[in-house]
Design a protein around this motif. Structure first.
Motif, PDB file in Angstrom:
ATOM      1  N   GLY A  74       0.875  -1.111  -0.011  1.00  0.00           N
ATOM      2  CA  GLY A  74       0.052   0.009   0.120  1.00  0.00           C
ATOM      3  C   GLY A  74       0.730   1.176   0.003  1.00  0.00           C
ATOM      4  N   LYS A  75       0.171   2.372  -0.063  1.00  0.00           N
ATOM      5  CA  LYS A  75       0.747   3.693   0.008  1.00  0.00           C
ATOM      6  C   LYS A  75       0.834   4.174   1.435  1.00  0.00           C
ATOM      7  CE  LYS A  75       0.294   8.423  -2.026  1.00  0.00           C
ATOM      8  NZ  LYS A  75      -0.352   9.156  -3.013  1.00  0.00           N
ATOM      9  N   ILE A  76       1.953   4.737   1.999  1.00  0.00           N
ATOM     10  CA  ILE A  76       2.232   5.136   3.292  1.00  0.00           C
ATOM     11  C   ILE A  76       1.461   6.508   3.310  1.00  0.00           C
ATOM     12  CG2 ILE A  76       3.738   5.843   5.147  1.00  0.00           C
ATOM     13  CD1 ILE A  76       5.573   3.972   4.083  1.00  0.00           C
ATOM     14  N   THR A  77       0.613   6.768   4.140  1.00  0.00           N
ATOM     15  CA  THR A  77      -0.186   8.025   4.362  1.00  0.00           C
ATOM     16  C   THR A  77       0.323   8.826   5.531  1.00  0.00           C
ATOM     17  OG1 THR A  77      -1.765   7.041   5.772  1.00  0.00           O
ATOM     18  CG2 THR A  77      -2.356   7.255   3.371  1.00  0.00           C
ATOM     19  N   ALA A  78       1.075   8.390   6.445  1.00  0.00           N
ATOM     20  CA  ALA A  78       1.288   8.966   7.660  1.00  0.00           C
ATOM     21  C   ALA A  78       2.636   8.047   8.421  1.00  0.00           C
ATOM     22  CB  ALA A  78       0.284   9.283   8.690  1.00  0.00           C
ATOM     23  N   ARG A  79       3.504   8.997   8.939  1.00  0.00           N
ATOM     24  CA  ARG A  79       4.513   7.941   9.864  1.00  0.00           C
ATOM     25  C   ARG A  79       4.715   8.990  11.082  1.00  0.00           C
ATOM     26  NH1 ARG A  79       9.738   9.329  10.358  1.00  0.00           N
ATOM     27  NH2 ARG A  79      10.206  10.369   8.441  1.00  0.00           N
ATOM     28  N   GLN A  80       4.358   8.337  12.138  1.00  0.00           N
ATOM     29  CA  GLN A  80       4.398   8.988  13.359  1.00  0.00           C
ATOM     30  C   GLN A  80       5.570   8.753  14.357  1.00  0.00           C
ATOM     31  OE1 GLN A  80       1.885   6.720  12.340  1.00  0.00           O
ATOM     32  NE2 GLN A  80      -0.213   7.962  12.543  1.00  0.00           N
ATOM     33  N   ALA A  81       6.439   8.111  13.862  1.00  0.00           N
ATOM     34  CA  ALA A  81       7.820   7.899  14.573  1.00  0.00           C
ATOM     35  C   ALA A  81       8.886   8.259  14.058  1.00  0.00           C
ATOM     36  CB  ALA A  81       8.154   6.046  14.648  1.00  0.00           C
ATOM     37  N   GLU A  82       9.996   8.932  14.784  1.00  0.00           N
ATOM     38  CA  GLU A  82      10.832   9.494  14.407  1.00  0.00           C
ATOM     39  C   GLU A  82      12.292   8.723  14.587  1.00  0.00           C
ATOM     40  OE1 GLU A  82      10.859  12.139  12.066  1.00  0.00           O
ATOM     41  OE2 GLU A  82       8.697  12.310  12.228  1.00  0.00           O
ATOM     42  N   LEU A  83      13.260   9.084  13.935  1.00  0.00           N
ATOM     43  CA  LEU A  83      14.342   8.265  14.494  1.00  0.00           C
ATOM     44  C   LEU A  83      14.970   8.928  15.914  1.00  0.00           C
ATOM     45  CD1 LEU A  83      16.899   6.526  13.150  1.00  0.00           C
ATOM     46  CD2 LEU A  83      18.047   8.520  12.440  1.00  0.00           C
ATOM     47  N   GLY A  84      15.558   7.773  16.613  1.00  0.00           N
ATOM     48  CA  GLY A  84      15.734   8.177  17.822  1.00  0.00           C
ATOM     49  C   GLY A  84      14.751   8.376  18.825  1.00  0.00           C
ATOM     50  N   VAL A 187      14.956   4.764   9.783  1.00  0.00           N
ATOM     51  CA  VAL A 187      13.620   4.935   9.351  1.00  0.00           C
ATOM     52  C   VAL A 187      13.984   4.854   7.672  1.00  0.00           C
ATOM     53  CG1 VAL A 187      11.915   6.639   8.764  1.00  0.00           C
ATOM     54  CG2 VAL A 187      12.653   6.401  11.005  1.00  0.00           C
ATOM     55  N   ASP A 188      13.226   3.829   7.115  1.00  0.00           N
ATOM     56  CA  ASP A 188      13.605   3.631   5.606  1.00  0.00           C
ATOM     57  C   ASP A 188      12.420   3.885   4.728  1.00  0.00           C
ATOM     58  OD1 ASP A 188      15.950   2.332   6.388  1.00  0.00           O
ATOM     59  OD2 ASP A 188      15.093   0.734   7.067  1.00  0.00           O
ATOM     60  N   ALA A 189      11.452   4.474   5.059  1.00  0.00           N
ATOM     61  CA  ALA A 189      10.027   4.699   4.242  1.00  0.00           C
ATOM     62  C   ALA A 189       9.636   6.132   4.573  1.00  0.00           C
ATOM     63  CB  ALA A 189       9.466   3.631   4.011  1.00  0.00           C
ATOM     64  N   GLU A 190       9.165   6.943   3.908  1.00  0.00           N
ATOM     65  CA  GLU A 190       8.476   8.304   4.115  1.00  0.00           C
ATOM     66  C   GLU A 190       7.094   8.054   3.518  1.00  0.00           C
ATOM     67  OE1 GLU A 190       9.987  10.475   5.847  1.00  0.00           O
ATOM     68  OE2 GLU A 190      11.857   9.644   5.947  1.00  0.00           O
TER      69      GLU A 190
END
Length: 390
Positions: A74-84, A187-190
């Motif tokens: 599918g298509k990523i619509t949101a990412r709530q986690a950040e590096l670290g 984090v490998d996808a946006e």
């Protein structure tokens, strides 16, 4: 008479000049240039047995590190986690566009309702035909046909119910959640990116035990493998600290890497105060390829006619002589000499490149300092005496 006198005088002058020249020549031969006395750095070699202390660079990692991915494409619509970022178990980290998944879930529900209706109709028909058979209006074969239709309808209902559950699960897979509490290390996808099922999106380092991960050369495999599971088999210190902490090798790769020809080793760091990703130094004592040997600084060796040689100092005459040696293991700036030397001999460690056999030398340090330097070599890493060639 006058001419004869002049001839005699000239002859006498020539003889005098020749004698003076011969005298000057004889003086030059008598005053041969003196060979300079070289200042050298030396050490008295000591018996170290057949072991070497090796140091490797490692990295602090979590005992469990998971590469999280979506179970559906599918298509990523949101990412709530950040590096670290620190996250808790079950926390939503990313979201897919679930519109198609919800439509599929609704279609599965409709199919389930249709299967339920067909099963109910088949059950009612079978009951009526049972009554007709009891009254003798239909044959046994006709009743068996309706019984088979009922079983088929019930099977279709079970299939539709399972399909509806699968589709419901697929819809829930549109959310990527943390499997445990930990820290996001990659984090490998946006958002906006279309990903396939199983494609890594986020890497999660679980809270809990920490390991130091390092690699060793392939030739040390036989020496290190017996140390797996032995408490305190190696020492670890984090970068910027001088405190060593004992560690236990937890696991070791079964085969060498096809490119680097090294084996990965993981060790439990225990009480080491270190953060994820921090560099650490691993100290490991392993047997060398020979049972006995002597340690020397690498710069004490020179080459003569294609052979490794060192310069030995005779303390009585303060002259040097060339000695052929056979080398074995090399660790950093330390070389293990397999043959050619014996404990107690004094070796030139600096200035060897300008020496000749039988040349007079002088030390710029006393013998006590040289012996102290030899003791340092017999410990962990060879410390060179504190004099330099001038």
């Amino acid at each position: 008479m006058i001419q004869r006198s002049l001839f005699s005088t000239g002859r006498l002058t020539a003889l005098v000049v020749s004698a003076v020249a011969l005298g000057l020549t004889g003086c030059d031969k008598a005053k041969a240039p003196e060979t300079p006395v070289r200042a050298v750095r030396t050490m008295v070699i000591a018996d170290t047995g057949g072991i070497l202390d090796r140091e490797f660079s490692g990295e602090i990692r979590a005992r469990v590190e998971t590469r999280l991915s979506f179970r559906v494409p599918g298509k990523i619509t949101a990412r709530q986690a950040e590096l670290g970022q620190s996250v808790r178990g079950g926390q939503v980290l990313a979201q897919l566009d679930a519109a198609d998944l919800r439509l599929g879930q609704e279609a599965a529900r409709a199919g389930l309702m249709a299967a339920q209706a067909q099963a109910q109709q088949a059950a009612a028909d079978f009951k009526r035909f049972q009554d007709l058979r009891a009254q003798g209006f239909i044959s046994a074969a006709e009743l068996e046909r309706h019984q088979t239709m009922l079983k088929s309808a019930e099977a279709s209902l079970a299939q539709a119910r399972a399909q509806s559950q699968v589709q419901g699960n697929q819809t829930s897979y549109s959310q990527l959640t943390a499997t445990a509490a930990g820290v996001i290390t990659s984090v490998d996808a946006e958002p906006g990116q279309v990903v396939a099922a199983g494609m890594p999106v986020i890497t999660l380092a679980h809270d809990g035990p920490r390991d130091v991960v390092f690699v060793i050369p392939e030739d040390l495999s036989a020496a290190v493998r017996p140390l797996v599971g032995k408490p305190g088999a190696l020492k670890v210190r984090r970068w910027g600290s001088d405190r060593w902490v004992p560690a236990t090798i937890r696991e070791m790769a079964a085969a060498a890497d096809t490119v680097t020809r090294t084996l990965q080793v993981k060790a439990d760091v225990g009480a080491l105060d270190a953060t994820l990703g921090q560099t650490a130094t691993v100290a490991l004592t392993v047997p060398a390829r020979i049972r006995e040997g002597l340690r020397l600084p690498l710069h004490a060796l020179t080459e003569h006619q294609g052979k490794s040689v060192v310069w030995l100092l005779d303390p009585k005459s303060m002259t040097v002589s060339r000695q052929n040696v056979i080398t074995a293991d090399v660790s950093g700036n330390i070389v293990l000499v397999a043959a050619g030397l014996r404990p107690g001999q004094e070796v030139v460690t600096a200035g060897a490149h300008v020496l000749t056999p039988g040349q007079k030398v002088k030390r710029l340090v006393d013998k006590a300092a040289a012996d102290a330097a030899a003791g340092a070599v017999g410990a962990q890493s060879l410390a060179a005496p504190a004099t330099a060639v001038k």
